[in-house]
Design an enzyme around this catalytic site. Sequence first.
Site, PDB file in Angstrom:
ATOM      1  N   CYS A   1      -5.138  -3.271  -6.023  1.00 39.47           N
ATOM      2  CA  CYS A   1      -5.440  -3.546  -4.618  1.00 39.47           C
ATOM      3  C   CYS A   1      -6.887  -3.152  -4.395  1.00 39.47           C
ATOM      4  O   CYS A   1      -7.773  -3.626  -5.115  1.00 39.47           O
ATOM      5  CB  CYS A   1      -4.479  -2.818  -3.681  1.00 39.47           C
ATOM      6  SG  CYS A   1      -4.436  -1.033  -3.879  1.00 39.47           S
TER       7      CYS A   1
ATOM      8  N   ARG B   1      -1.797   0.737  -2.418  1.00 40.35           N
ATOM      9  CA  ARG B   1      -0.905  -0.369  -2.083  1.00 40.35           C
ATOM     10  C   ARG B   1      -0.289  -0.947  -3.353  1.00 40.35           C
ATOM     11  O   ARG B   1       0.866  -1.374  -3.368  1.00 40.35           O
ATOM     12  CB  ARG B   1      -1.671  -1.458  -1.321  1.00 40.35           C
ATOM     13  CG  ARG B   1      -1.960  -1.102   0.120  1.00 40.35           C
ATOM     14  CD  ARG B   1      -2.792  -2.165   0.809  1.00 40.35           C
ATOM     15  NE  ARG B   1      -4.196  -2.144   0.395  1.00 40.35           N
ATOM     16  CZ  ARG B   1      -5.112  -3.025   0.809  1.00 40.35           C
ATOM     17  NH1 ARG B   1      -4.761  -4.007   1.622  1.00 40.35           N
ATOM     18  NH2 ARG B   1      -6.358  -2.923   0.417  1.00 40.35           N
TER      19      ARG B   1
END
Lengths: 104, 279
Positions: B233, B238
């Site tokens: 990410c 994430r």
Amino acid sequence: MTTQGCAAPAQTAHLPATVDLSNEAVIQGKVVTRDGAPVSSAYARLLDSTGEFTAEVVTGDEGVFRFFAADGDWTIRVLAAGGVSVDTTVTAKTGQVAAVEVAI
Amino acid sequence: MSRSDVLVDADWVEAHLDDPGLVLVEVDEDVSAYDKGHIRGAVKIDWKTELQDPVRRDFVDKTGFEQLLSDKGIANDDLVILYGGNNNWFAAYAYWYFKLYGHEKVRLLDGGRKKWELDSRELVTDVPQRPKTEYKAKEQNLAIRAFRDEVVDAIGTKNLIDVRSPDEFTGKLLAPAHLPQEQAQRPGHVPTARNIPWSKAANDDGTFKSDEELRKLYTEAGVDLSKPVIAYCRIGERSSHTWFALHELLGLPDVKNYDGSWTEYGSLVGVPIELGEAK
């Protein structure tokens, strides 16, 4: 200096002094009750023009949330305790703060 | 391995809060959330100041991790339940990090802090005092951590999953939209990466989607589940969430998280970058 993470900064009513608004398309809003009282700790989600999730913040003490978006149309979805989910649309433009108020 | 071995729901946590050998840990980048209220008995870990090396861009080393967990009062055989804000991004990152250093018993609270709050469950401000332990970590398990050269080598050969939002993937945005956009690195994505935002693996309340929904999501987006996967990410939290979905929930054997992610890749000299939609 550690790596800047991805967590949201404090959601204050005033833009942080380090932000150069001329380069940002800001969407800023406030979550309020039907009586107009600010709602803190609600969740504001930013969805793009296709409805895809883009970002989420938790509202601050003044019910404020803020996104640094891009030019175009966006949807703000506000979630709060008690199964509340309210959608509002907003248009962002670079150099401006698009203001929105969401009553839940 | 079943889902309940890696993921617990809020009801389970409420029922087991006082179990001996169970430690709840809230992980956030901004720990003011913990200070305002947390699940009873939970200790906090600060993603920024406690999990990152203060000088180099890297994690705290093995000794540092041992010191951290010892100070938090976490023992090697404790069952650690992680949760946090931002849809469990930092908790999923910590989960992956605990696995990196070989902690055996660790689970995520499904939905994290958000689901707990939306359910109006109890939060307290009392900070628990836990006696110090003598925690022993293992060497990093690099089978779950990818470095930049592996990512370049994976172009066109392994599954690359970019879990950022579509606008970050195409290059329209440089950071998630709750952050200012001025950044040093170039916009775009690693060529041949599929864009499957982390958020597609979660429901609005932050809980993970079902195994069937997850399998369908990745398969339909063009991921060959029989091949190795590298997820990335912007800075790797994430993508920890997606690593969790693929490695822990779906049980794929070879899934790595590239924690250098776009802030590293987008700053590298000479590597290929693709702009716009996935090709």
